[in-house]
Design a protein around this motif. Structure first.
Motif, PDB file in Angstrom:
ATOM      1  N   SER A 174     -60.821   8.483  49.321  1.00 38.51           N
ATOM      2  CA  SER A 174     -59.733   8.074  50.206  1.00 38.51           C
ATOM      3  C   SER A 174     -59.234   6.671  49.837  1.00 38.51           C
ATOM      4  O   SER A 174     -58.029   6.413  49.841  1.00 38.51           O
ATOM      5  CB  SER A 174     -60.233   8.155  51.647  1.00 38.51           C
ATOM      6  OG  SER A 174     -59.603   7.236  52.475  1.00 38.51           O
ATOM      7  N   ALA A 178     -55.566   5.870  47.457  1.00 42.91           N
ATOM      8  CA  ALA A 178     -54.544   5.298  48.347  1.00 42.91           C
ATOM      9  C   ALA A 178     -53.370   4.783  47.505  1.00 42.91           C
ATOM     10  O   ALA A 178     -53.557   4.353  46.366  1.00 42.91           O
ATOM     11  CB  ALA A 178     -55.148   4.174  49.185  1.00 42.91           C
ATOM     12  N   ILE A 179     -52.170   4.855  48.095  1.00 42.65           N
ATOM     13  CA  ILE A 179     -50.951   4.480  47.360  1.00 42.65           C
ATOM     14  C   ILE A 179     -50.549   3.043  47.666  1.00 42.65           C
ATOM     15  O   ILE A 179     -50.365   2.667  48.825  1.00 42.65           O
ATOM     16  CB  ILE A 179     -49.771   5.412  47.753  1.00 42.65           C
ATOM     17  CG1 ILE A 179     -50.150   6.874  47.527  1.00 42.65           C
ATOM     18  CG2 ILE A 179     -48.501   5.028  46.986  1.00 42.65           C
ATOM     19  CD1 ILE A 179     -50.229   7.309  46.091  1.00 42.65           C
ATOM     20  N   THR A 189     -51.513   4.897  42.644  1.00 41.91           N
ATOM     21  CA  THR A 189     -52.785   4.817  43.364  1.00 41.91           C
ATOM     22  C   THR A 189     -53.526   3.524  43.033  1.00 41.91           C
ATOM     23  O   THR A 189     -53.257   2.869  42.029  1.00 41.91           O
ATOM     24  CB  THR A 189     -53.715   5.988  43.004  1.00 41.91           C
ATOM     25  OG1 THR A 189     -54.088   5.888  41.626  1.00 41.91           O
ATOM     26  CG2 THR A 189     -53.055   7.327  43.270  1.00 41.91           C
ATOM     27  N   GLU A 225     -54.858  13.710  41.190  1.00 38.73           N
ATOM     28  CA  GLU A 225     -54.324  12.937  42.327  1.00 38.73           C
ATOM     29  C   GLU A 225     -54.253  11.444  42.001  1.00 38.73           C
ATOM     30  O   GLU A 225     -53.440  10.723  42.563  1.00 38.73           O
ATOM     31  CB  GLU A 225     -55.216  13.115  43.559  1.00 38.73           C
ATOM     32  CG  GLU A 225     -55.160  14.515  44.152  1.00 38.73           C
ATOM     33  CD  GLU A 225     -56.128  14.667  45.330  1.00 38.73           C
ATOM     34  OE1 GLU A 225     -56.233  13.721  46.142  1.00 38.73           O
ATOM     35  OE2 GLU A 225     -56.765  15.725  45.421  1.00 38.73           O
TER      36      GLU A 225
ATOM     37  N   ARG B 180     -53.818   5.166  52.573  1.00 38.14           N
ATOM     38  CA  ARG B 180     -54.688   6.307  52.271  1.00 38.14           C
ATOM     39  C   ARG B 180     -53.942   7.631  52.436  1.00 38.14           C
ATOM     40  O   ARG B 180     -53.195   7.813  53.405  1.00 38.14           O
ATOM     41  CB  ARG B 180     -55.901   6.285  53.195  1.00 38.14           C
ATOM     42  CG  ARG B 180     -56.796   5.068  52.982  1.00 38.14           C
ATOM     43  CD  ARG B 180     -57.821   4.941  54.090  1.00 38.14           C
ATOM     44  NE  ARG B 180     -58.591   3.716  53.978  1.00 38.14           N
ATOM     45  CZ  ARG B 180     -59.842   3.644  53.491  1.00 38.14           C
ATOM     46  NH1 ARG B 180     -60.467   4.744  53.118  1.00 38.14           N
ATOM     47  NH2 ARG B 180     -60.469   2.487  53.417  1.00 38.14           N
ATOM     48  N   GLN B 181     -54.164   8.543  51.495  1.00 42.75           N
ATOM     49  CA  GLN B 181     -53.501   9.847  51.508  1.00 42.75           C
ATOM     50  C   GLN B 181     -54.393  10.942  52.059  1.00 42.75           C
ATOM     51  O   GLN B 181     -53.981  12.081  52.218  1.00 42.75           O
ATOM     52  CB  GLN B 181     -53.105  10.242  50.074  1.00 42.75           C
ATOM     53  CG  GLN B 181     -52.279   9.203  49.356  1.00 42.75           C
ATOM     54  CD  GLN B 181     -50.967   8.958  50.069  1.00 42.75           C
ATOM     55  OE1 GLN B 181     -50.184   9.885  50.244  1.00 42.75           O
ATOM     56  NE2 GLN B 181     -50.742   7.730  50.504  1.00 42.75           N
ATOM     57  N   LYS B 182     -55.656  10.644  52.243  1.00 43.39           N
ATOM     58  CA  LYS B 182     -56.604  11.667  52.681  1.00 43.39           C
ATOM     59  C   LYS B 182     -57.715  11.014  53.488  1.00 43.39           C
ATOM     60  O   LYS B 182     -57.805   9.802  53.569  1.00 43.39           O
ATOM     61  CB  LYS B 182     -57.189  12.387  51.468  1.00 43.39           C
ATOM     62  CG  LYS B 182     -57.832  11.460  50.436  1.00 43.39           C
ATOM     63  CD  LYS B 182     -58.729  12.209  49.496  1.00 43.39           C
ATOM     64  CE  LYS B 182     -57.983  12.986  48.445  1.00 43.39           C
ATOM     65  NZ  LYS B 182     -58.861  13.665  47.509  1.00 43.39           N
ATOM     66  N   ARG B 186     -56.215   8.684  57.004  1.00 44.60           N
ATOM     67  CA  ARG B 186     -54.968   9.054  56.334  1.00 44.60           C
ATOM     68  C   ARG B 186     -53.773   8.372  57.011  1.00 44.60           C
ATOM     69  O   ARG B 186     -53.662   8.383  58.246  1.00 44.60           O
ATOM     70  CB  ARG B 186     -54.816  10.582  56.423  1.00 44.60           C
ATOM     71  CG  ARG B 186     -53.715  11.097  55.567  1.00 44.60           C
ATOM     72  CD  ARG B 186     -53.642  12.604  55.609  1.00 44.60           C
ATOM     73  NE  ARG B 186     -52.350  13.011  55.091  1.00 44.60           N
ATOM     74  CZ  ARG B 186     -51.981  14.240  54.867  1.00 44.60           C
ATOM     75  NH1 ARG B 186     -52.808  15.230  55.134  1.00 44.60           N
ATOM     76  NH2 ARG B 186     -50.789  14.505  54.383  1.00 44.60           N
TER      77      ARG B 186
END
Lengths: 310, 310
Positions: A174, A178-179, A189, A225, B180-182, B186
Motif C-alpha cells: 500500500s 502509492a501515487i 508510484t 502496478e 495510497r491506491q490499496k 486507500r
C-alpha cells in the motif's frame, strides 16, 4: 616520477562496485548467500545464542559460499542484538570475507536525514572503516534524494548501495504503490520514483552500475502496478524471498523477465538449514546456485523469444 | 504467598513508556536534548574524533540535560561510525543515563521485515539488553504493519517507539504525501496511514500512549496535505528541526496547534554549540527549554481560543 597518487589516480585504481559484482556474477552466477544468524538456526546447529555463536555460524556460511556464490549478505540486526559484542563479531567476519575475496553486502537498512546517515560512510565505506563492506542496504522513507550524500560517498570509494524499492512483504504494497502528488515523479508510484532516482546514478556508468535496488521475488502482480520495469534498470537488483519466503523459480522468471544478468538472489535459511555440516552446506549452496542460475537464464531467454516473435 | 511474580504481575510492575515520559514532560517540559556527536562538534570542543571523544561529549551533554529536559535522544549513526567501539561507547552512556534516571531514546531509524527487525528487541528492549533504551525510532518503508512485532515487544517490556511519519526534510514530501491506491488507507496519504496505524496502538492506552510519531517542525503546509491532525494523536510526537534546521517557535505553534502536551522537541547542535563549558551548556539548555515550553503552551492556548470563538 615519484610521489603518492593524485586523487583521480587513486579513484581510478579502485574498481567500481558494479564492475566487481558483475565479474563475480559472471564467474559464480546470481546467488548471494544470506548470512542471518537467527536464534533458531544457532540452536539447531548446537551453537550458543550469543555473539560468538553468530560469529562461528557466519564463518561456516562464508566457507560454504566461497567459490560458489557471487556475494554474501549479512543481516545486521542479527549481530546488533548482541550490542557492541555482536558488532565486533560482524567486523571480524567482514574481515575474513575480504581475505577470501568474497563480495560483501551489509543489510543494515539505514535511512534518515543526509546529515546523520552520511556518518555511515565512516563505518562502511572509507578506507580503514571498521565495518568495511562492498555495499550496504538503505531505506528511502525520507525520500530517495535524502540518500544522495551517502551514495556519493559510496561511489567515491568504489562501493555500492541497494535501496529498498518494491519489497517482498504484503504490508509494504500500500505504501510502495502509492501515487505521488508532487515532485519530479508526480503521478508515479513511490517505488517508481525510488527506482528512477537510483537509475540516474547508473546512467553515467558503463555496464552494470553501483547503485542497486531491492525488489522482492514474491511481489507477483505488484510489479505491474508499480510501473517499474526491471529489464530497464542497469544497476544490480537484490532479490530476497526465494525459498523460505515462498518465491520459486517461476517467480524469478516472471518478475525478472528481460533482465540481463543483473539480478542477485539472496538465499539464507534454505541453505543454512543444511548446516552445520560443511559438506552438506556446500552441496546445498551449489545446488541452489544452479537452480537460480537456470531460472534467471530462462527469464533472459523468454524475453529474447518474445522479442523474436515481435 | 511466595514465589516469583506471574507474567501479568511482572508486566503491571513495569511502568509504560508513555506514562513515564508524560511524568517527565510534566516535570521538565517538552525539551528532548539531542546527543549527536558530529565530527565538527567534537573538533570544536577540542575532543578526539573517535569513540572516546563521542563518549566524553555524550557524558557532558547528559549532565547538561539532567534535571533540565524531559528526555535525551542519541543519534546512533554518530556512534556506529566508529564500529563496535562506538557502539560500546553508546552502551556506556545509555547506562549512565539510566543511573541518572533520564529517559533515553535511541535514534537508530531501523526498519525492514518483521523477521529481521524483531531481533532489535534483544538489543534495545529486553531486560539485560546491551543497549537498553526507553524508546527507539523506526522507519516504516516496509509498511507500518511490518513494525508491529517489534512494537509489541517494546510494549511488553514497558518501552516505546517513534515511527517516522512526516519528516522535516523537503526530499521526503513527495513520498510521504503520496496517495495510497490499496489497503485500509486507500485514498489517504502514506504519512496518514502510518499515523493511523500508530494511533491504533495508543487507542487502548489511557493517557499518553507509548507509540509515537516523528513529525518535523519545519513541514509547514504539508501538515494539511498529509491529512494528519496532530491534535488527535494521543501518543508522543517527536519533533526535530528546531533551531539548526530552521524551525522556530512560530512553526511549533502552527504545526502543533491544539496538541495537549504530547510534543517532544529535539534540540541538538543549538545546545551543543555552547559547549564544552558545562555552565554555558546548562544555561543554554535551560533557556531553550523555556522557549520551547512557551511556544507549545501558546499552541495549546490558541486552539482553546479558536474553540471559544466557534
Amino acid at each position: 616520477m615519484s610521489g603518492s597518487p593524485t586523487d583521480s589516480e587513486r579513484k581510478a585504481m579502485r574498481s567500481e562496485f558494479g564492475v566487481r559484482l558483475r565479474t563475480s556474477m559472471d564467474h559464480y552466477g546470481p546467488l548471494c548467500v544470506g548470512i542471518d544468524p537467527h536464534r533458531k538456526l544457532l540452536t539447531d546447529w548446537g551453537y550458543n545464542v550469543d555473539a560468538s555463536g553468530a560469529e562461528m555460524f557466519s564463518m561456516r556460511m562464508l566457507q560454504a559460499a566461497n567459490g560458489r556464490a557471487a556475494a554474501v549478505k549479512f543481516q545486521e540486526s542479527m549481530f546488533e542484538r548482541y550490542g557492541s559484542k555482536g558488532i565486533a563479531a560482524l567486523e571480524r567476519v567482514l574481515f575474513a570475507a575480504r581475505q577470501m575475496g568474497i563480495i560483501t553486502i551489509v543489510d543494515c537498512l539505514h535511512g534518515g536525514l543526509p546529515t546523520t546517515i552520511s556518518a555511515l560512510a565512516d563505518a562502511y565505506f572509507k578506507s580503514g572503516a571498521p565495518l568495511l563492506a562492498d555495499a550496504i542496504t538503505l531505506l528511502p522513507y525520507y525520500g530517495a534524494r535524502s540518500l544522495s550524500g551517502l551514495i556519493d560517498e559510496a561511489l567515491d570509494n568504489g562501493r555500492g548501495v541497494f535501496v529498498a524499492s518494491l519489497t517482498s512483504n504484503p504490508e509494504g504494497a500500500s505504501l510502495q504503490t502509492a501515487i505521488r502528488q508532487k515532485g519530479e515523479y508526480r503521478g508515479k508510484t513511490v517505488a517508481y520514483g525510488i527506482a528512477s532516482t537510483a537509475q540516474k546514478f547508473n546512467d553515467t556508468m558503463p555496464g552494470m552500475g553501483s547503485v542497486g535496488l531491492i525488489i522482492g521475488a514474491t511481489i507477483g502482480q505488484w510489479i505491474d502496478e508499480s510501473g517499474i520495469d526491471p529489464s530497464q534498470f542497469t544497476g544490480p537488483i537484490l532479490s530476497p524471498g526465494y525459498g523460505w519466503q515462498g518465491a520459486e523459480a517461476d517467480d524469478l522468471r516472471t518478475v525478472f523477465k528481460g533482465t540481463k544478468g543483473n539480478v542477485l538472489v539472496t538465499v539464507s535459511r534454505f541453505i543454512a538449514k543444511n548446516g552445520p555440516d560443511i559438506s552438506n552446506l556446500s552441496a546445498a549452496t551449489e545446488a541452489i546456485a544452479l537452480d537460480i542460475r537456470q531460472a534467471l537464464m530462462d527469464a533472459t531467454l523468454e524475453a529474447d523469444d518474445s522479442a523474436d516473435q515481435a
